[in-house]
Structure formats: C-alpha cells, structure tokens
Scaffold this motif. Structure first.
Motif, PDB file in Angstrom:
ATOM      1  N   LYS A   1     -66.404 -32.640  62.047  1.00 16.88           N
ATOM      2  CA  LYS A   1     -67.481 -33.330  61.351  1.00 16.88           C
ATOM      3  C   LYS A   1     -68.078 -34.372  62.298  1.00 16.88           C
ATOM      4  O   LYS A   1     -67.392 -34.899  63.164  1.00 16.88           O
ATOM      5  CB  LYS A   1     -66.955 -34.029  60.097  1.00 16.88           C
ATOM      6  CG  LYS A   1     -66.460 -33.084  59.057  1.00 16.88           C
ATOM      7  CD  LYS A   1     -65.976 -33.838  57.857  1.00 16.88           C
ATOM      8  CE  LYS A   1     -65.424 -32.882  56.816  1.00 16.88           C
ATOM      9  NZ  LYS A   1     -64.896 -33.607  55.667  1.00 16.88           N
ATOM     10  N   LYS A   2     -69.316 -34.666  62.080  1.00 19.74           N
ATOM     11  CA  LYS A   2     -69.980 -35.663  62.890  1.00 19.74           C
ATOM     12  C   LYS A   2     -69.411 -37.036  62.534  1.00 19.74           C
ATOM     13  O   LYS A   2     -69.246 -37.375  61.361  1.00 19.74           O
ATOM     14  CB  LYS A   2     -71.480 -35.623  62.608  1.00 19.74           C
ATOM     15  CG  LYS A   2     -72.299 -36.442  63.556  1.00 19.74           C
ATOM     16  CD  LYS A   2     -73.769 -36.212  63.339  1.00 19.74           C
ATOM     17  CE  LYS A   2     -74.578 -36.972  64.344  1.00 19.74           C
ATOM     18  NZ  LYS A   2     -76.003 -36.783  64.160  1.00 19.74           N
ATOM     19  N   LEU A   3     -69.119 -37.848  63.564  1.00 25.28           N
ATOM     20  CA  LEU A   3     -68.559 -39.167  63.334  1.00 25.28           C
ATOM     21  C   LEU A   3     -69.613 -40.089  62.737  1.00 25.28           C
ATOM     22  O   LEU A   3     -70.797 -39.990  63.040  1.00 25.28           O
ATOM     23  CB  LEU A   3     -68.052 -39.759  64.647  1.00 25.28           C
ATOM     24  CG  LEU A   3     -66.857 -39.051  65.263  1.00 25.28           C
ATOM     25  CD1 LEU A   3     -66.529 -39.671  66.614  1.00 25.28           C
ATOM     26  CD2 LEU A   3     -65.659 -39.133  64.351  1.00 25.28           C
ATOM     27  N   VAL A   4     -69.170 -40.997  61.899  1.00 29.85           N
ATOM     28  CA  VAL A   4     -70.066 -41.932  61.241  1.00 29.85           C
ATOM     29  C   VAL A   4     -70.271 -43.129  62.168  1.00 29.85           C
ATOM     30  O   VAL A   4     -69.314 -43.712  62.667  1.00 29.85           O
ATOM     31  CB  VAL A   4     -69.471 -42.397  59.893  1.00 29.85           C
ATOM     32  CG1 VAL A   4     -70.381 -43.407  59.231  1.00 29.85           C
ATOM     33  CG2 VAL A   4     -69.236 -41.210  58.992  1.00 29.85           C
ATOM     34  N   ASN A   5     -71.538 -43.465  62.397  1.00 27.61           N
ATOM     35  CA  ASN A   5     -71.857 -44.630  63.222  1.00 27.61           C
ATOM     36  C   ASN A   5     -71.864 -45.867  62.325  1.00 27.61           C
ATOM     37  O   ASN A   5     -72.707 -45.989  61.442  1.00 27.61           O
ATOM     38  CB  ASN A   5     -73.225 -44.427  63.876  1.00 27.61           C
ATOM     39  CG  ASN A   5     -73.550 -45.490  64.882  1.00 27.61           C
ATOM     40  OD1 ASN A   5     -72.865 -46.500  64.967  1.00 27.61           O
ATOM     41  ND2 ASN A   5     -74.593 -45.264  65.660  1.00 27.61           N
TER      42      ASN A   5
END
Length: 167
Positions: free
Chosen positions: A52-56
């Motif tokens: 999953k794309k990491l949360v900024n």
C-alpha cells in the motif's frame, strides 16, 4: 555469462501467475535472466499481500490541507503569491503600516476637541523652547573660553555706557 556476475542466473518462472511479457518489455535479455521478477505486479494472484502507498503525515495534517485549499482558491481568483524579494516585501509592509498609522492619527485628530488642540499647541511650544534652551547651553559649553571672556567684556562695557547715559 555466469562468470561475469557474482550471483547465479535465475531461470524464468514458468508456473507463476505473471506474464513474462508484462515485466520484460523494456529490458535487455541478459538483464532479464538475472533480475528476480516481483510476484505482486500481476492482479491475478489474490494470495499475495499487495503493498500500500505510505501515508504522508504532512499532507494529512489539517494545517497543510487548509493552506493547500487557500492556495488553490487564490490561484483560481488570480491572487497567486508573487515572488518578490524580501526587501521589497518589507518596504511595502512599512509603507502600508505608515499609511494606516497616518489614517489613525487623522481620525484621532478629528475627534479632539478645541481645548485639547490648544493644549497640544502650548505643549509643542514649551517643548520647542526647552530644545532651544538646551541648544544654547550646549553651544555655550562648546565655545572656547576666550570667546566667552570677550562676550563678558562687551556686556560689562555696554552696561557701563548705559550707566553713563542714565546719569
């Protein structure tokens, strides 16, 4: 070819759920045989955990979202921030502050009664007289002693002449 590389050449996986054409389109054949092929690229394998794309954290913060929204609104209106030098910004701010201060003084002056205006005029006159006295005292302190003595002699001479005329 095995002598050139420090690791063994991996054979292409034929039983995996990946298509060889999907991964190896823009890669030379010698590199294709060396690289390990990732399993998660193809959507056919449901068993794999997909990354999953990491949360900024910066983008999720409320301040960042508000700022971004404000910048977008300003850009739509045509009020995009201009890239001005810092000195120019400071000078413009000073000028604005000066204009605002002047307007406030004018408003305050309009509200003052006649008595207050007269008192202010007298106060200014007194301040001017005090400044003049201080300047005179400083000038007298800074003048050489022979100039002071000459002035004293003139005064005494004039006083003697006046006494002679009076008698």
């Amino acid at each position: 070819m095995e002598a050139m590389f420090r690791f063994p050449v991996f054979p292409l996986l034929q039983d995996s759920c990946l298509d060889q054409g999907d991964l190896t389109d823009g890669i030379s054949p010698s590199v294709r045989s060396i690289m390990a092929e990732p399993d998660y690229i193809d959507n056919d394998c449901d068993e794999l955990i997909k990354p999953k794309k990491l949360v900024n954290p910066v983008k999720t913060s409320r301040n960042h979202q508000d700022l971004h929204r404000e910048l977008l609104m300003n850009q739509k209106r045509g009020l995009a921030p201009q890239n001005k030098p810092e000195l120019q910004k400071v000078m413009e701010k000073r000028k604005r502050d000066q204009v605002i201060k002047q307007q406030r003084e004018e408003e305050a002056h309009m509200k003052k009664s006649d008595l207050e205006i007269e008192l202010m005029k007298r106060q200014q006159k007194l301040e001017q007289l005090e400044l003049e006295k201080q300047k005179n005292e400083e000038e007298q302190e800074n003048t050489p002693e022979f100039v002071k003595m000459k002035g004293n002699l003139r005064r005494t001479k004039q006083e003697e002449e006046q006494q002679e005329h009076d008698t």
